[in-house]
Scaffold this active site. Structure first.
Site, PDB file in Angstrom:
ATOM      1  N   ASN A 164     -39.477 -14.014 -48.933  1.00  0.00           N
ATOM      2  CA  ASN A 164     -38.032 -13.988 -48.882  1.00  0.00           C
ATOM      3  C   ASN A 164     -37.507 -14.590 -47.578  1.00  0.00           C
ATOM      4  O   ASN A 164     -36.926 -15.665 -47.576  1.00  0.00           O
ATOM      5  CB  ASN A 164     -37.524 -12.561 -49.069  1.00  0.00           C
ATOM      6  N   ASP A 165     -37.768 -13.911 -46.473  1.00  0.00           N
ATOM      7  CA  ASP A 165     -37.227 -14.394 -45.197  1.00  0.00           C
ATOM      8  C   ASP A 165     -37.693 -15.805 -44.857  1.00  0.00           C
ATOM      9  O   ASP A 165     -36.954 -16.570 -44.248  1.00  0.00           O
ATOM     10  CB  ASP A 165     -37.640 -13.442 -44.063  1.00  0.00           C
ATOM     11  N   VAL A 166     -38.943 -16.150 -45.276  1.00  0.00           N
ATOM     12  CA  VAL A 166     -39.482 -17.457 -44.885  1.00  0.00           C
ATOM     13  C   VAL A 166     -38.867 -18.609 -45.678  1.00  0.00           C
ATOM     14  O   VAL A 166     -39.157 -19.765 -45.405  1.00  0.00           O
ATOM     15  CB  VAL A 166     -41.029 -17.510 -45.025  1.00  0.00           C
ATOM     16  N   ALA A 170     -36.408  -8.352 -42.837  1.00  0.00           N
ATOM     17  CA  ALA A 170     -35.344  -8.479 -41.864  1.00  0.00           C
ATOM     18  C   ALA A 170     -34.038  -7.919 -42.413  1.00  0.00           C
ATOM     19  O   ALA A 170     -33.075  -7.750 -41.691  1.00  0.00           O
ATOM     20  CB  ALA A 170     -35.177  -9.931 -41.458  1.00  0.00           C
TER      21      ALA A 170
END
Lengths: 98, 523
Positions: free
Chosen positions: B451-453, B493
Site C-alpha cells: 500500500n504505502d510503497v 503509515a
C-alpha cells in the site's frame, strides 16, 4: 597482540565489511542477515575458553558454567544460522530455459 | 608478535607431519585445494597445547588460523553478491567457523571436553531443528531471536572473563585485570546486554506476542540518555578502580545495559521493525568485536567488524527507502498518531470494484504485467497462488515481472526470499530503481498486499507522513488491480491512497490468496 595492532585490524576490517556488504545484491539481504548472525557467533571462541579453563582460579567454576551456557547459545546460532541460510539460498533459482 | 622463539621450534615439527599426510589427500582433486589449507592449519595447531599449558601466550600459527577463519568469513559475505556464488560462500563461512572452534579447542588445556561436547550437541540440535522447521514468513522473528542469543553469549563470555581473567590472559603480573581489557569488557558486556534485551523486545513485537504499537514513556529521551551516560561513566570508573572493588560497578553496568536495550526498542513501532532488526544485527557484531578486543582474537574482530558494518549498511538502506532519518527511527513513535485524523477526513469517494474474472480477462489481453507484492501477500500466504497465476500468464505470452520495494516485508530482502520459496525465478524479480521506469509502458500493475510503497502522496503531498519516500509509479500503468481485504484500514503509515480512486484502478476486495486462486481458475 598490542592494542594498536588489534585496532588496526578492526578498522581495516570495517572498511572491508563496508565494501563487501555494498556489493551484496538486495535480493539476498535476508540470507545476508542470517549468515552474519551465524558468523557473529564466533563469540563461541570466548565461551569455549571460559568453559575449558575449569576451576583453576577463584570464580573459575562459575565462569566454566557461564561458558558452557554460552557455548549452547552460540551453537544454536551457528547451526541454526548456517542451516537456515543454506535452506534459503537453495530456493533461489534461475528461469528454466525451455 | 612477541613469541618468536616458539615459532622457530614449531615450524620444523609441523612441516614433517604435513608432508606425510598431504599426498594421500591430494588424490581427490576436487577437494585438494581446500583440504590442503585446512590440513596445514590444523597441523600447525596440534603442536601448541604444550605451550598453552606452560602458560605461554599465543603461538603465531594460532593467530594465522584465526586470521584464515576471518578471511573465510569475508568470502562468505562476498559470495552473496550473486545467487550463483552464494552457496559456495555459505560453505566458506562454515569452514571458517570450524577452523575457529577447532583451533580454540586444540590450543587450550581442556578440563571439560565431554561437557563442551554435550553443550555443542544440545545447541546444535536445537538450532538445526529450528532452521529446518521455521516458515519463511517468520524469518524476521527468527533473526531477532538469533541476535538475542549472540547478545546473551557476549554477556556470558564477558562475565566469565571478569570472574576468571587468568584464563583469558588479561591480567598483569599482580593479578589485576588490565585497564584496556576492563574498558573492552565493560563495553562488550554492555553492547551484548543491549543486543539481548532489544532483540527480545523486537522478537516479541514481530512475533505478535506484544503489540507493534509504540510504547511511549514520558521523558524517555532524558531517561535513555541518562542511562547511556551512566553506562559510559561507570565503565570509565570500572577501569580505574582496583579489581577487588569493582564487583558492584560491573554488575550495575550489566543491569543498566539490559534496561536500556529494553527502553530503546519499546517506543519503536511495527513499521520501523526492518530498521530495528538491521540495527540489532549491527549491535551483535559490535558485541562480538568488543569481545575480540578482550581476547586479542583476530577472527572475532574481523567478524565483528563485518557484521557491524553489514547491519549498519542495511539500517541505512532501510531508512533511505522510507525517507526517515536514523535518529527519528531510534527516537521512535512512528505510527502512533495516525488514528484520529483518519476518521475525520475520510469521505466516501467513488471507486471501482473489479472481480477475479475481470482481472483474468484484462491480464490475459495484456502484453506486460508488473506485480507489486507487499507484506499483506506474506500474511495471506498468497505467494504460491501468485506464482501459479504468473506462470499461467506467461503461458499466454504475457511478460510478467515482480517489483520489490526495499521495505516490502518485515526485514531487508524478505519478499525476495518468499518469492524464491514459491519458485519464482530470481531473474524475474526487480528492485525499485531497476523497474520503476517500466510502469509507464506496462499494461497492468497488479498490487498485492502493498500500500504505502505505491502511494503517490509520497511524491506530491508535502503534508503526508510518507512524503519523500521513494515509491513505485503504479499510477502510470494503463490498468491497476489492487488487492485489498476491505476499503477500511490503510497501510502501516495510516495514509489514504489516491490510487484507490483513480479511473484506471479496479479494487479486488478479498483475501489475497483466495483472489489469486480465483484468477487462476478464470484464466
Amino acid at each position: 597482540m598490542d592494542f594498536i595492532s588489534i585496532l588496526s585490524i578492526f578498522v581495516l576490517a570495517c572498511f572491508v565489511g563496508y565494501y563487501v556488504v555494498w556489493s551484496v545484491t538486495p535480493a539476498l539481504h535476508t540470507p545476508l542477515m542470517a549468515v552474519t548472525n551465524a558468523i557473529s557467533s564466533v563469540i563461541i571462541v570466548g565461551a569455549l575458553i571460559a568453559a575449558a579453563a575449569g576451576s583453576q582460579a577463584d570464580g573459575g567454576q562459575t565462569a566454566k558454567w557461564l561458558g558452557l551456557v554460552g557455548v549452547v547459545l552460540a551453537s544454536v546460532n551457528i547451526f541454526g544460522g548456517f542451516a537456515v541460510t543454506e535452506r534459503m539460498l537453495a530456493m533461489y533459482k534461475k528461469k528454466e530455459r525451455k | 608478535m612477541r613469541r618468536d622463539q616458539s615459532a622457530v621450534a614449531v615450524i620444523p615439527a609441523n612441516a614433517g607431519i604435513s608432508s606425510n599426510i598431504a599426498p594421500s589427500v591430494r588424490q581427490i582433486p576436487a577437494f585438494a585445494g581446500m583440504t590442503k589449507v585446512l590440513m596445514a592449519v590444523l597441523m600447525f595447531c596440534f603442536a601448541t597445547p604444550a605451550m598453552a599449558a606452560s602458560g605461554e601466550a599465543v603461538n603465531p600459527w594460532v593467530a594465522v588460523a584465526y586470521l584464515v577463519s576471518g578471511v573465510l568469513f569475508i568470502l562468505a559475505l562476498r559470495g552473496l553478491s550473486s545467487p550463483e556464488s552464494s552457496r559456495r560462500g555459505n560453505r566458506f563461512g562454515m569452514i571458517g567457523m570450524l577452523i575457529a572452534v577447532v583451533t580454540t579447542l586444540v590450543t587450550h588445556d581442556i578440563a571439560s571436553l565431554p561437557e563442551i561436547g554435550v553443550a555443542i550437541a544440545i545447541g546444535g540440535a536445537i538450532g538445526f531443528v529450528i532452521a529446518r522447521r521455521i516458515p519463511m514468513t517468520d524469518m524476521p522473528q527468527l533473526v531477532a531471536a538469533f541476535h538475542s542469543l549472540v547478545g546473551m553469549a557476549a554477556v556470558l563470555v564477558g562475565i566469565a572473563a571478569y570472574l576468571n581473567p587468568g584464563a583469558f590472559n588479561i591480567v598483569d603480573a599482580a593479578g589485576e585485570i588490565l585497564v584496556v581489557s576492563r574498558v573492552e569488557l565493560g563495553l562488550g558486556v554492555a553492547i551484548g546486554a543491549i543486543t539481548f534485551s532489544g532483540s527480545v523486545i523486537a522478537f516479541l513485537k514481530l512475533n505478535g506476542n506484544m503489540s507493534g504499537a509504540p510504547i511511549m514513556l514520558p521523558g524517555r529521551h532524558v531517561i535513555n540518555l541518562g542511562v547511556l551516560a551512566g553506562i559510559i561513566g561507570l565503565t570509565a570508573y570500572f577501569a580505574v578502580l582496583p579489581t577487588v572493588e569493582t564487583a558492584m560497578i560491573f554488575w550495575t553496568i550489566v543491569a543498566l545495559a539490559f534496561v536500556i536495550g529494553f527502553l530503546l526498542i519499546i517506543p519503536i513501532g511495527g513499521a520501523d521493525m526492518p530498521v530495528v532488526v538491521s540495527m540489532l544485527n549491527s549491535y551483535s557484531g559490535w558485541a562480538a568485536a568488543a569481545m575480540g578486543f578482550t581476547l586479542g582474537n583476530t577472527a572475532m574482530i574481523i567478524t565483528g567488524a563485518l557484521v557491524g558494518s553489514s547491519g549498519a549498511i542495511l539500517s541505512y538502506i532501510m531508512c533511505k527507502a522510507m525517507n526517515r532519518s536514523f535518529i527519528s527511527v531510534i527516537a521512535g513513535g512512528f505510527g502512533a498518531d495516525s488514528g484520529p485524523s483518519e476518521g475525520a477526513e475520510k469521505i466516501d469517494r467513488p471507486w471501482k470494484r473489479g472481480s477475479a474474472e475481470d482481472a483474468a480477462y484484462m491480464m490475459k489481453q495484456a502484453e506486460s504485467v508488473i506485480i507489486v507484492p507487499g507484506y499483506g501477500m506474506a500474511v495471506a500466504q498468497a505467494q504460491h497462488a501468485l506464482r501459479e497465476m504468473g506462470d499461467m500468464l506467461k503461458e499466454e505470452g504475457v511478460s510478467v515481472k515482480y517489483a520489490i520495494h526495499p521495505v516490502a516485508g518485515r526485514m531487508p530482502g524478505h519478499m525476495n526470499v518468499l518469492l524464491a520459496e514459491a519458485n519464482v525465478p530470481y531473474d524475474e524479480v526487480f528492485e525499485l530503481e531497476d523497474i520503476n521506469s517500466e510502469f509507464a509502458q506496462a499494461d497492468v500493475a497488479f498490487v498485492i498486499g502493498a500500500n504505502d510503497v505505491v502511494n503517490p502522496a509520497a511524491k506530491t503531498d508535502k503534508g503526508s507522513p510518507i512524503y519523500g519516500m521513494p515509491v513505485f509509479d503504479v499510477d502510470k500503468a494503463k490498468t491497476i488491480f489492487f488487492i485489498k481485504r476491505s476499503m477500511g484500514g490503510v497501510g502501516y503509515a495510516g495514509v489514504d491512497n489516491e490510487v484507490f480512486y483513480m479511473d484506471q484502478t479496479m479494487m479486488l476486495l478479498s483475501d489475497a490468496k483466495k483472489m489469486c486462486e480465483d484468477i487462476v481458475k478464470s484464466l
